[in-house]
Design a protein around this motif. Structure first.
Motif, PDB file in Angstrom:
ATOM      1  N   ALA A  63       6.025  11.158  25.402  1.00  0.00           N
ATOM      2  CA  ALA A  63       6.646  12.405  24.962  1.00  0.00           C
ATOM      3  C   ALA A  63       6.049  12.841  23.625  1.00  0.00           C
ATOM      4  O   ALA A  63       5.526  12.032  22.866  1.00  0.00           O
ATOM      5  N   GLN A  64       6.127  14.131  23.377  1.00  0.00           N
ATOM      6  CA  GLN A  64       5.657  14.663  22.109  1.00  0.00           C
ATOM      7  C   GLN A  64       6.580  14.215  20.973  1.00  0.00           C
ATOM      8  O   GLN A  64       7.795  14.335  21.074  1.00  0.00           O
ATOM      9  N   GLU A  65       5.994  13.699  19.919  1.00  0.00           N
ATOM     10  CA  GLU A  65       6.747  13.291  18.733  1.00  0.00           C
ATOM     11  C   GLU A  65       6.192  14.022  17.519  1.00  0.00           C
ATOM     12  O   GLU A  65       4.972  14.148  17.370  1.00  0.00           O
ATOM     13  N   TYR A  66       7.100  14.487  16.678  1.00  0.00           N
ATOM     14  CA  TYR A  66       6.716  15.193  15.465  1.00  0.00           C
ATOM     15  C   TYR A  66       7.391  14.515  14.278  1.00  0.00           C
ATOM     16  O   TYR A  66       8.568  14.161  14.344  1.00  0.00           O
ATOM     17  N   SER A  67       6.636  14.354  13.226  1.00  0.00           N
ATOM     18  CA  SER A  67       7.184  13.757  12.013  1.00  0.00           C
ATOM     19  C   SER A  67       7.902  14.831  11.201  1.00  0.00           C
ATOM     20  O   SER A  67       7.396  15.942  11.031  1.00  0.00           O
ATOM     21  N   GLY A  68       9.086  14.485  10.722  1.00  0.00           N
ATOM     22  CA  GLY A  68       9.878  15.427   9.936  1.00  0.00           C
ATOM     23  C   GLY A  68      10.698  14.707   8.897  1.00  0.00           C
ATOM     24  O   GLY A  68      10.550  13.492   8.679  1.00  0.00           O
ATOM     25  N   ASP A  69      11.584  15.433   8.258  1.00  0.00           N
ATOM     26  CA  ASP A  69      12.474  14.835   7.275  1.00  0.00           C
ATOM     27  C   ASP A  69      13.840  15.499   7.362  1.00  0.00           C
ATOM     28  O   ASP A  69      13.992  16.570   7.949  1.00  0.00           O
ATOM     29  N   VAL A  70      14.820  14.831   6.779  1.00  0.00           N
ATOM     30  CA  VAL A  70      16.203  15.297   6.817  1.00  0.00           C
ATOM     31  C   VAL A  70      16.469  16.160   5.591  1.00  0.00           C
ATOM     32  O   VAL A  70      16.194  15.736   4.457  1.00  0.00           O
ATOM     33  N   VAL A 288      11.926  11.041   9.685  1.00  0.00           N
ATOM     34  CA  VAL A 288      12.400  10.881  11.057  1.00  0.00           C
ATOM     35  C   VAL A 288      11.296  11.306  12.016  1.00  0.00           C
ATOM     36  O   VAL A 288      10.377  12.044  11.658  1.00  0.00           O
ATOM     37  N   GLN A 289      11.395  10.819  13.251  1.00  0.00           N
ATOM     38  CA  GLN A 289      10.529  11.236  14.346  1.00  0.00           C
ATOM     39  C   GLN A 289      11.362  12.089  15.299  1.00  0.00           C
ATOM     40  O   GLN A 289      12.392  11.641  15.798  1.00  0.00           O
ATOM     41  N   VAL A 290      10.897  13.313  15.543  1.00  0.00           N
ATOM     42  CA  VAL A 290      11.629  14.262  16.365  1.00  0.00           C
ATOM     43  C   VAL A 290      10.939  14.377  17.718  1.00  0.00           C
ATOM     44  O   VAL A 290       9.724  14.599  17.777  1.00  0.00           O
ATOM     45  N   MET A 291      11.717  14.224  18.792  1.00  0.00           N
ATOM     46  CA  MET A 291      11.177  14.282  20.155  1.00  0.00           C
ATOM     47  C   MET A 291      11.920  15.356  20.939  1.00  0.00           C
ATOM     48  O   MET A 291      13.037  15.125  21.425  1.00  0.00           O
TER      49      MET A 291
END
Length: 423
Positions: A63-70, A288-291
């Protein structure tokens, strides 16, 4: 003079002795030249051994994963409403503050002097208004006794109204100056956490310059960026899974609430905000990693059937204008040929083939870097490999990505070819 026959014989023998070595050297040089000019027969090209896979369809697993933050849903950059020099900062980075708490202070002496001047102006206006009011009352009595004319009375009434207007103006000026003095204290609008300090004591700031950034208590967002080709695949309301970097075994439900309408000028990506659900949420600034659900490695969703090949099967033919290609194996002739393909995306260690192949084709998976079009090859057989156990005999065992190991031909690879395939 007569010459002796013995002398002539000696001269003849000596001439023959001198020319014999020269004749031998001439013969050797001519032979060397002839051998150099003759073409050597080319050595036969070795029959190389290759490993094959049979093209088949497999499911997208990555699955596609995107790096992000809270981040906080509401984050305010607070600044003074007046200009001045910062004399003190009352809070530190990461500190939790309450509504109305003082965050920073400006030098308020100039504003205090302005307020004092406004108070003096108010006092003067009050005195002028009182004097005008006293005159108006006195002349109203005289007017009632007809000692003054109506025009004279109207002049005193006008003076009273002007004095009253000056008093109202002085009151408003004092109120404004008092506010300016109060604005030298920067107050928190609501409860929150200080996430940034943008100015320090001693710095002169203008009105509105950000001094402190506060993330308000309440809802939290997972903020990440997506490339332009994935912008249309993410919609507001779409469900996503969020995995904290500090706890990879935990998944948090979230929902996309905002997608940027324009790309960032520097990164050319689109900002996406997903509202986190639940109570025990990661700390502000956590990675976080967002999927996003329903998005695979490429444009296909997870579980979609696609053609995949190991990356070792791909060959770049950019110098020949063909782009990416693979070697197709022709079992009838035992040779290979180039087949251009288009790579759509990557799924783990495999490449998703968008076009150029059909299920059932046999593709060279190992040894592709040493082949030429039309070259004869044999299928490499590992004599140490254990035989695959299948429920049906004579059926190849499926590999990852839908590609299957091709059946081995009767011809065995030569030792040199086997070594070449392992390079």
């Amino acid at each position: 003079m007569a010459v002796s026959p013995f002398r002539c014989f000696a001269v003849s023998v000596s001439s023959r002795r001198n020319t014999a070595p020269l004749l031998a050297l001439s013969i050797v040089a001519a032979a060397a030249m002839l051998s150099a000019c003759s073409k050597k027969e080319p050595l036969p090209e070795p029959v190389r051994a290759v490993k094959l896979v049979t093209v088949g369809e497999g499911a997208i697993e990555t699955a596609q994963e995107y790096s992000g933050d809270v981040r906080a849903k509401v984050e305010s950059r607070l600044g003074f409403r007046v200009a001045g020099k910062i004399t003190k900062r009352e809070v530190e980075l990461g500190q939790h503050v309450k509504a109305g708490q003082v965050l920073a202070r400006l030098d308020a002496r100039d504003y205090q002097l302005s307020a004092d001047a406004a108070r003096a102006q108010l006092s003067s206006a009050t005195t002028q208004r009182d004097l005008a009011d006293a005159n108006a009352r006195r002349f109203r009595t005289l007017r009632a006794q007809n000692f003054i004319s109506a025009a004279e009375m109207e002049r005193y009434e006008a003076n009273l109204k002007a004095a009253q207007a000056s008093l109202d103006q002085a009151k408003a000026q004092l109120s404004s100056q008092s506010n300016q003095e109060n604005y030298t204290q920067l107050l928190a609008d609501a409860d929150g956490v200080v996430t940034s300090v943008d100015a320090e004591p001693g710095q002169v700031v203008s009105a509105g310059t950000p001094v402190v950034r506060i993330a308000l208590d309440g809802a939290r967002d997972a903020v990440f960026n997506v490339p332009e080709d994935r912008r249309s695949a993410i919609k507001p309301g779409q469900a996503v899974k969020v995995r904290p970097w500090s706890d990879e075994s935990r998944l948090i439900d979230a929902q996309v609430r905002e997608v940027a309408a324009s790309a960032d000028s520097a990164t050319r990506t689109y900002l996406v905000k997903a509202a986190l659900q639940g109570s025990d949420l990661p700390a502000l600034g956590s990675t976080v990693q967002v999927m996003p659900e329903g998005m695979g490695a490429g444009k296909e969703a997870v579980g979609a059937q696609v053609i995949k090949l190991p990356t070792t099967a791909l060959r770049q033919e950019g110098d020949k204008g063909q782009g990416t290609a693979v070697w197709l194996y022709d079992a009838a002739s035992g040779s290979v040929k180039l087949q251009p393909v288009q790579v759509g995306a990557a799924d783990g260690n495999e490449a998703v083939i968008a076009s150029g192949l059909q299920p059932g084709m046999q593709v060279v998976a190992t040894g592709a870097h040493v082949l030429t079009p039309g070259q004869k090859v044999t299928v490499y057989r590992d004599k140490y490999a254990k035989p695959a156990q299948n429920s049906q005999p004579n059926q190849p065992q499926a590999q990852a990505g839908g590609a299957q190991a091709a059946p081995e031909t009767e011809a065995k690879a030569q030792p040199a070819a086997a070594v070449e395939a392992g390079k």
